[in-house]
Design a protein around this motif. Structure first.
Motif, PDB file in Angstrom:
ATOM      1  N   ALA A   1       0.832  -1.205   0.000  1.00 22.78           N
ATOM      2  CA  ALA A   1       0.000   0.000   0.000  1.00 22.78           C
ATOM      3  C   ALA A   1       0.867   1.255   0.000  1.00 22.78           C
ATOM      4  N   VAL A   2       0.466   2.237  -0.827  1.00 26.03           N
ATOM      5  CA  VAL A   2       1.224   3.481  -0.959  1.00 26.03           C
ATOM      6  C   VAL A   2       0.288   4.655  -0.702  1.00 26.03           C
ATOM      7  N   GLY A   3       0.751   5.648   0.047  1.00 25.80           N
ATOM      8  CA  GLY A   3      -0.048   6.820   0.345  1.00 25.80           C
ATOM      9  C   GLY A   3      -0.022   7.843  -0.767  1.00 25.80           C
ATOM     10  N   GLU A   4      -0.763   8.926  -0.591  1.00 20.66           N
ATOM     11  CA  GLU A   4      -0.850   9.979  -1.609  1.00 20.66           C
ATOM     12  C   GLU A   4       0.489  10.666  -1.851  1.00 20.66           C
ATOM     13  N   ASN A   5       1.325  10.717  -0.819  1.00 20.67           N
ATOM     14  CA  ASN A   5       2.631  11.354  -0.959  1.00 20.67           C
ATOM     15  C   ASN A   5       3.705  10.413  -1.485  1.00 20.67           C
ATOM     16  N   GLY A   6       3.322   9.187  -1.829  1.00 22.23           N
ATOM     17  CA  GLY A   6       4.266   8.221  -2.379  1.00 22.23           C
ATOM     18  C   GLY A   6       4.945   7.353  -1.342  1.00 22.23           C
ATOM     19  N   ALA A   7       4.723   7.640  -0.060  1.00 22.22           N
ATOM     20  CA  ALA A   7       5.330   6.836   1.005  1.00 22.22           C
ATOM     21  C   ALA A   7       4.547   5.546   1.209  1.00 22.22           C
ATOM     22  N   LEU A   8       5.253   4.499   1.585  1.00 25.21           N
ATOM     23  CA  LEU A   8       4.608   3.213   1.862  1.00 25.21           C
ATOM     24  C   LEU A   8       3.784   3.310   3.144  1.00 25.21           C
ATOM     25  N   LEU A   9       2.632   2.656   3.142  1.00 26.96           N
ATOM     26  CA  LEU A   9       1.765   2.648   4.313  1.00 26.96           C
ATOM     27  C   LEU A   9       1.890   1.335   5.070  1.00 26.96           C
ATOM     28  N   ASP A  10       1.633   1.388   6.349  1.00 23.18           N
ATOM     29  CA  ASP A  10       1.573   0.188   7.187  1.00 23.18           C
ATOM     30  C   ASP A  10       2.818  -0.686   7.029  1.00 23.18           C
TER      31      ASP A  10
END
Length: 490
Positions: free
Chosen positions: A304-313
């Motif tokens: 999963a990737v967030g809106e800012n491009g960083a990986l989530l969880d």
């Protein structure tokens, strides 16, 4: 993974802990719970402290965090090593000379009773949040691996873990924990090694091939020289020094184990050995993180990737791969590691919290044997409840817990760091009654400054907020110094 297999693993592990508790609780004294009768072998303490220092945070969160932070955290670890030298050659001789059970007794001798109580209170807050956040991570994984399948809600899972910890630590406290932490460290490290072996075998990599894959990966970037970044080398390295001093040397939890050694030299050998093993082990876990991402990439596992491009969880990466993709053997080793992390993250913390509160606020050293036992049990129960409430408060948090813990530590340990630095390296006498206000005001000002610099200059304090906090504390203490007077004791 089959819930019956998970339940069997937990049961066998708990039987091991109870067996250790049975043997260590024999011939115990009134002080065994708090001091271990000062008879612990230094090498055993050193190895066991690694498990407490790693806990579920390193086991799960550290491998995952390389996806967003590369290998930058190792800059922080290098600073830790320097901080351990300060602990070894400055703080440990001080604690042994004063024959302290609660290390915050120093503040009473140096400043006065209000400073003493304030320092101890900041530790209680710091340790409660740190222990709860560590246990939260491990509890979530056990919930996913077992308790969800048994339809047991998360709050009950946390209560079960706290109850199990109480059962094997209640009688002998730190005397038992010195030995159980050794078992927990073993399973933590074995869990990482077995996972690395499983991944390299799956990818048909030799040992040298695995090293090459890790060192050539885009995440293997150790040093950051961008001034405004929170991962800047100097910020991370200096913060590593200060956080090690604060979270180890000024932490009743970690120092209580060290002070169970027979003498000062054994305690110093323990700290030096512990720092070396911990640095190597943390490097191992960061390398494991890159291998986990390589495995995910090669097997088409979507992250999963967030809106800012960083990986989530990112904390879910290791558990997901170990329990769902790497096979039964890797799953079992992971579960043993996380079970060890669950217990090691809370048992010594609860003992340290109980020790600090009973000695610093209830004056337990002057109570009868029956009163000591009664007060200890009630305080232990109380702090178990505090940890439960904090866990419920952060139960829905996302992201890596490592960063959260050290950010919180910067605010809660900063005043302690300032008090000890001024106390040990100057003879300034301060007005004791003003110290509590200064120690509350300094973290508030630190937070406001961090927000201002981030918004006005795009400058992120990162972990260095502990230095700002300590500096503001020292400045405040100098403003309320007693003119013409020197310290009570030096």
């Amino acid at each position: 993974m089959n819930p019956l297999l998970v339940l069997a693993i937990i049961s066998i592990y708990f039987v091991l802990l109870m067996t250790i508790s049975y043997f260590t609780s024999r011939n115990r004294s009134d002080e065994s719970y708090f001091t271990g009768d000062r008879q612990s072998p230094w090498f055993l303490v050193a190895f066991g402290m690694v498990g407490a220092g790693l806990s579920g945070v390193t086991f799960v969160s550290l491998p995952g965090m390389v996806g967003n932070n590369n290998f930058y955290f190792y800059q922080f670890i290098l600073g830790n090593v320097v901080g351990y030298l300060f602990i070894t050659f400055v703080l440990i001789p001080l604690y042994y000379r004063l024959r302290l059970v609660s290390i915050y007794g120093y503040l009473d001798q140096r400043y006065g009773v209000k400073t003493y109580k304030t320092g101890s209170l900041f530790f209680l807050v710091s340790q409660s949040f740190g222990a709860a956040l560590r246990l939260l991570l491990a509890s979530k994984i056990l919930q996913f691996a077992l308790f969800d399948q048994l339809n047991i809600p998360f709050p009950i899972t946390v209560i079960i873990i706290l109850l199990l910890v109480w059962l094997y630590t209640n009688k002998s406290g730190i005397k038992t924990i010195v030995w159980t932490d050794t078992l927990q460290t073993t399973f933590l490290v074995l869990g990482a090694i077995i996972t690395i072996y499983t991944i390299t075998t799956s990818l048909n990599l030799s040992f040298s091939g695995a090293i090459q894959q890790v060192t050539e990966h885009k995440y293997f970037e150790v040093f950051n020289w961008e001034n405004k970044s929170s991962n800047n080398f100097f910020k991370q390295f200096i913060a590593g020094i200060l956080v090690a001093i604060a979270m180890i040397g000024l932490d009743q939890n970690m120092m209580q184990k060290t002070l169970t050694c027979k003498n000062q030299w054994d305690a110093q050998k323990n700290t030096l050995t512990y720092s070396l093993i911990l640095a190597i082990t943390q490097f191992l876990f960061l390398g494991l993180g890159i291998l986990l991402y390589i495995y995910a990439e090669n097997n088409g596992i979507t992250l999963a990737v967030g809106e800012n491009g960083a990986l989530l969880d990112t904390d879910n990466l290791f558990p997901d791969l170990a329990l769902n993709h790497l096979g039964v053997f890797a799953g079992i080793s992971f579960l043993l590691g996380i079970i060890a992390a669950s217990f090691s993250s809370v048992d010594s913390s609860l003992t340290a919290l109980t020790t600090s509160f009973t000695y610093d606020f209830l004056d337990i050293s002057h109570k009868s044997s029956a009163d000591k036992k009664r007060l200890k049990n009630w305080v232990l129960l109380g702090f178990s409840g505090v940890l439960f409430l904090i866990i419920m408060l952060f139960a829905n948090s996302r992201g890596d817990v490592v960063s959260l813990i050290f950010k919180v530590a910067g605010y809660t340990y900063g005043p302690l760091l300032g008090l000890y630095m001024l106390g040990m390296f100057t003879k300034v006498a301060v007005k004791d009654k003003w110290v509590p206000f200064i120690c509350v005001l300094a973290p508030v000002l630190t937070y406001l400054l961090s927000v201002y610099f981030a918004q006005s200059f795009n400058f992120d304090f990162g972990f260095i907020n502990i230095a700002v906090n300590a500096g503001l504390t020292i400045l405040g203490l100098l403003l309320v110094k007693r003119k013409g007077e020197t310290a009570k004791s030096q």
